[in-house]
Design a protein around this motif. Structure first.
Motif, mmCIF file in Angstrom:
data_model
loop_
_atom_site.group_PDB
_atom_site.id
_atom_site.type_symbol
_atom_site.label_atom_id
_atom_site.label_comp_id
_atom_site.label_asym_id
_atom_site.label_seq_id
_atom_site.Cartn_x
_atom_site.Cartn_y
_atom_site.Cartn_z
ATOM 1 N N ASP A 50 16.216 6.999 -0.995
ATOM 2 C CA ASP A 50 16.788 8.366 -1.365
ATOM 3 C C ASP A 50 15.459 9.322 -1.558
ATOM 4 O OD1 ASP A 50 19.607 8.262 -1.454
ATOM 5 O OD2 ASP A 50 19.792 7.414 -3.402
ATOM 6 N N TYR A 51 14.353 8.808 -2.200
ATOM 7 C CA TYR A 51 13.444 9.365 -2.695
ATOM 8 C C TYR A 51 12.509 9.835 -1.324
ATOM 9 C CZ TYR A 51 8.598 10.635 -3.758
ATOM 10 O OH TYR A 51 7.397 11.289 -4.074
ATOM 11 N N VAL A 52 12.551 8.665 -0.207
ATOM 12 C CA VAL A 52 11.716 9.176 1.015
ATOM 13 C C VAL A 52 12.670 9.908 1.904
ATOM 14 C CG1 VAL A 52 11.014 7.865 3.191
ATOM 15 C CG2 VAL A 52 10.639 6.973 1.020
ATOM 16 N N LYS A 53 13.887 9.764 1.934
ATOM 17 C CA LYS A 53 14.786 10.913 2.663
ATOM 18 C C LYS A 53 14.627 12.092 2.280
ATOM 19 C CE LYS A 53 19.647 11.509 3.939
ATOM 20 N NZ LYS A 53 20.978 11.119 3.626
ATOM 21 N N PHE A 54 14.541 12.195 1.012
ATOM 22 C CA PHE A 54 14.331 13.666 0.360
ATOM 23 C C PHE A 54 13.047 14.300 0.451
ATOM 24 C CE2 PHE A 54 12.661 16.125 -3.238
ATOM 25 C CZ PHE A 54 13.667 17.350 -3.454
ATOM 26 N N ILE A 55 12.006 13.691 0.290
ATOM 27 C CA ILE A 55 10.536 14.222 0.695
ATOM 28 C C ILE A 55 10.433 14.483 2.321
ATOM 29 C CG2 ILE A 55 8.309 13.607 0.876
ATOM 30 C CD1 ILE A 55 9.265 14.181 -1.951
ATOM 31 N N ILE A 56 11.129 13.363 3.204
ATOM 32 C CA ILE A 56 10.969 14.115 4.498
ATOM 33 C C ILE A 56 11.989 15.038 4.874
ATOM 34 C CG2 ILE A 56 11.626 13.205 6.904
ATOM 35 C CD1 ILE A 56 11.205 10.137 5.991
ATOM 36 N N HIS A 57 12.903 15.209 4.250
ATOM 37 C CA HIS A 57 13.745 16.309 4.590
ATOM 38 C C HIS A 57 13.339 17.579 4.360
ATOM 39 C CE1 HIS A 57 17.892 17.970 5.829
ATOM 40 N NE2 HIS A 57 17.711 18.763 4.680
ATOM 41 N N ASN A 58 12.613 17.642 3.110
ATOM 42 C CA ASN A 58 12.254 18.688 2.497
ATOM 43 C C ASN A 58 10.888 19.399 2.770
ATOM 44 O OD1 ASN A 58 14.596 20.393 0.481
ATOM 45 N ND2 ASN A 58 14.484 17.966 0.485
ATOM 46 N N TYR A 59 10.069 18.264 3.191
ATOM 47 C CA TYR A 59 8.334 18.563 3.313
ATOM 48 C C TYR A 59 8.064 18.329 4.810
ATOM 49 C CZ TYR A 59 8.429 19.106 -1.603
ATOM 50 O OH TYR A 59 8.821 19.330 -3.087
ATOM 51 N N GLN A 60 8.794 18.002 5.672
ATOM 52 C CA GLN A 60 8.294 17.578 7.120
ATOM 53 C C GLN A 60 7.812 18.911 7.684
ATOM 54 O OE1 GLN A 60 11.383 15.767 9.545
ATOM 55 N NE2 GLN A 60 12.924 17.559 9.193
ATOM 56 N N ASN A 61 8.312 19.990 7.408
ATOM 57 C CA ASN A 61 7.743 21.379 8.231
ATOM 58 C C ASN A 61 6.797 22.152 7.129
ATOM 59 O OD1 ASN A 61 9.682 21.257 10.188
ATOM 60 N ND2 ASN A 61 11.416 22.045 8.697
ATOM 61 N N LYS A 62 6.467 21.453 6.179
ATOM 62 C CA LYS A 62 5.342 22.034 5.474
ATOM 63 C C LYS A 62 4.027 21.293 5.686
ATOM 64 C CE LYS A 62 8.280 23.617 1.651
ATOM 65 N NZ LYS A 62 8.566 23.459 0.197
ATOM 66 N N PRO A 90 1.939 18.352 8.395
ATOM 67 C CA PRO A 90 1.882 17.411 9.735
ATOM 68 C C PRO A 90 2.172 16.173 9.484
ATOM 69 C CG PRO A 90 -0.434 18.008 9.065
ATOM 70 C CD PRO A 90 0.517 18.666 7.968
ATOM 71 N N ASP A 91 2.675 15.295 10.486
ATOM 72 C CA ASP A 91 3.197 13.852 10.287
ATOM 73 C C ASP A 91 1.865 13.064 9.798
ATOM 74 O OD1 ASP A 91 5.568 14.459 11.149
ATOM 75 O OD2 ASP A 91 5.341 13.573 12.872
ATOM 76 N N THR A 92 0.709 13.297 9.986
ATOM 77 C CA THR A 92 -0.309 12.452 9.421
ATOM 78 C C THR A 92 -0.429 12.626 8.043
ATOM 79 O OG1 THR A 92 -1.399 12.671 11.487
ATOM 80 C CG2 THR A 92 -2.894 12.055 9.714
ATOM 81 N N GLU A 93 -0.329 13.548 7.423
ATOM 82 C CA GLU A 93 -0.484 13.968 6.064
ATOM 83 C C GLU A 93 0.760 13.520 5.171
ATOM 84 O OE1 GLU A 93 -1.679 17.569 2.915
ATOM 85 O OE2 GLU A 93 -1.767 17.895 5.177
ATOM 86 N N LEU A 94 1.882 13.943 5.952
ATOM 87 C CA LEU A 94 3.108 13.494 5.133
ATOM 88 C C LEU A 94 3.256 11.872 5.180
ATOM 89 C CD1 LEU A 94 5.870 14.287 3.908
ATOM 90 C CD2 LEU A 94 6.759 14.403 6.258
ATOM 91 N N SER A 95 2.797 11.180 6.071
ATOM 92 C CA SER A 95 3.125 9.710 6.027
ATOM 93 C C SER A 95 2.056 9.199 5.198
ATOM 94 C CB SER A 95 2.869 9.071 7.427
ATOM 95 O OG SER A 95 1.549 9.566 7.881
ATOM 96 N N LYS A 96 0.700 9.641 4.959
ATOM 97 C CA LYS A 96 -0.198 9.401 4.033
ATOM 98 C C LYS A 96 0.120 9.591 2.612
ATOM 99 C CE LYS A 96 -5.160 10.075 2.680
ATOM 100 N NZ LYS A 96 -6.355 10.940 3.039
ATOM 101 N N LYS A 97 0.992 10.738 2.396
ATOM 102 C CA LYS A 97 1.400 11.057 0.971
ATOM 103 C C LYS A 97 2.564 9.914 0.604
ATOM 104 C CE LYS A 97 0.340 15.857 0.737
ATOM 105 N NZ LYS A 97 -0.332 15.839 -0.318
ATOM 106 N N LEU A 98 3.398 9.505 1.641
ATOM 107 C CA LEU A 98 4.378 8.547 1.253
ATOM 108 C C LEU A 98 4.060 7.134 1.248
ATOM 109 C CD1 LEU A 98 7.284 10.138 3.644
ATOM 110 C CD2 LEU A 98 7.251 9.621 0.967
ATOM 111 N N GLY A 99 2.591 7.044 1.801
ATOM 112 C CA GLY A 99 2.265 5.485 1.962
ATOM 113 C C GLY A 99 2.697 4.715 2.782
ATOM 114 N N ILE A 100 3.089 5.477 4.063
ATOM 115 C CA ILE A 100 3.427 4.461 5.127
ATOM 116 C C ILE A 100 2.926 5.074 6.459
ATOM 117 C CG2 ILE A 100 5.756 4.462 4.140
ATOM 118 C CD1 ILE A 100 6.797 6.713 5.958
#
Length: 295
Positions: free
Chosen positions: A253-265, A267-277
């Motif tokens: 639920d957490y990962v889905k929420f973060i991807i859905h709401n922050y993927q346009n804010k 870049p994928d490199t930074e978003l994946s780093k923040k999620l630890g994946i």
């Protein structure tokens, strides 16, 4: 409060000002409209005589119509009372009058103005908090009614919108507050009781509550699955849910929420780093959740 007195009977004006000053107010006295209009000060209350020989007092009303304007009149007529009230004055008091009655009127309108501004603040805050929440086109449902939702604000928005559509007062009685059930018995005629947080009740309490609201104008809500036949139910779910701080989330639920709401804010490199994946894992989770990134 700062009070402007426009009165050509100078002794009367001074007597009024003296007693108002004794009550803790600040007063300025002017015998003419032109002198009063020349003042740059802001006043909270305007005491305006409508018996100003040869003077047009309507500019004073126009300038201070957002403040409290009380007319001081020698007699009641269209010219002294009716027309000035239509122009923006709030009330009148007839000479001679007791200063206590004048102070009572001032205090009444001051309290009313504070209440108006507080309501404007709350309406502005609610409007901002509940903006962009999608609701059904047809709001009206028979009551009592259960709202099943994954996002409490979704239910709140529906409750406020329904009350506005029906032009009925809404009473907020959350079920987490033990006093709410007692307050339900004192509900004013025509009002709708909004009683959210059904999920906080114990099983026996839920059954008693459902029996208690049968046939009553009650709107309740739950963030849990509701499968009772005792109450009509409307389902309101949001993909843009913002989780409550007290809610325990699953990792998915957490990962889905973060991807859905922050993927346009980010870049994928930074978003994946923040999620630890890894970026590959991020891509796989998008596919799993059915989330598509806008180009």
């Amino acid at each position: 409060m700062k009070i402007l007195i426009v009165e050509e009977e100078i002794y009367l004006a001074q007597s009024i000002a003296g007693k108002l000053i004794d009550s803790g107010h600040e007063c300025d006295i002017f015998a003419t409209v032109s002198d009063a209009m020349a003042q740059p000060k802001r006043y909270h209350v305007i005491l305006l005589s409508t018996n100003l020989s040869g003077q047009d007092f309507y500019p004073v009303i126009s300038r201070y119509k957002d403040e409290i304007i009380l007319l001081m009149v020698s007699y009641i007529s269209n010219d002294t009372v009716t027309d000035p009230l239509k122009a923006g004055a709030h009330d009148y008091i007839q000479k001679p009058f007791m200063i206590e009655e004048l102070i009572r009127k001032i205090d009444h309108f001051h309290a009313f103005r504070q209440l108006q501004r507080r309501c404007e603040l709350y309406e502005s805050y609610l409007g901002h908090q509940l903006a962009n929440i999608a609701l059904p086109e047809n709001l009206e449902r028979s009551l009592p009614l259960m709202i099943q939702t994954n996002y409490q604000k979704q239910a709140d928005a529906y409750a406020f919108a329904l009350a506005e559509a029906l032009r009925r007062p809404l009473k907020y009685l959350p079920l987490s507050d033990p006093a709410s059930l007692g307050a339900l018995e004192e509900l004013e005629e025509g009002a709708i009781a909004y009683m959210p947080e059904f999920q906080t009740l114990k099983k026996s309490e839920k059954e008693a509550f459902l029996a208690k609201i049968e046939g009553r104008d009650v709107l309740t809500s739950t963030t849990e699955k509701f499968e009772e036949d005792a109450l009509p139910t409307i389902e309101l779910f949001s993909e843009h849910k913002i989780f409550d701080r007290t809610e325990i989330l699953t990792i998915d639920d957490y990962v889905k929420f973060i991807i859905h709401n922050y993927q346009n804010k980010f870049p994928d490199t930074e978003l994946s780093k923040k999620l630890g994946i890894s970026r590959k894992s991020l891509w796989e989770k998008r596919k799993k959740y059915g989330i598509f990134k806008k180009k």
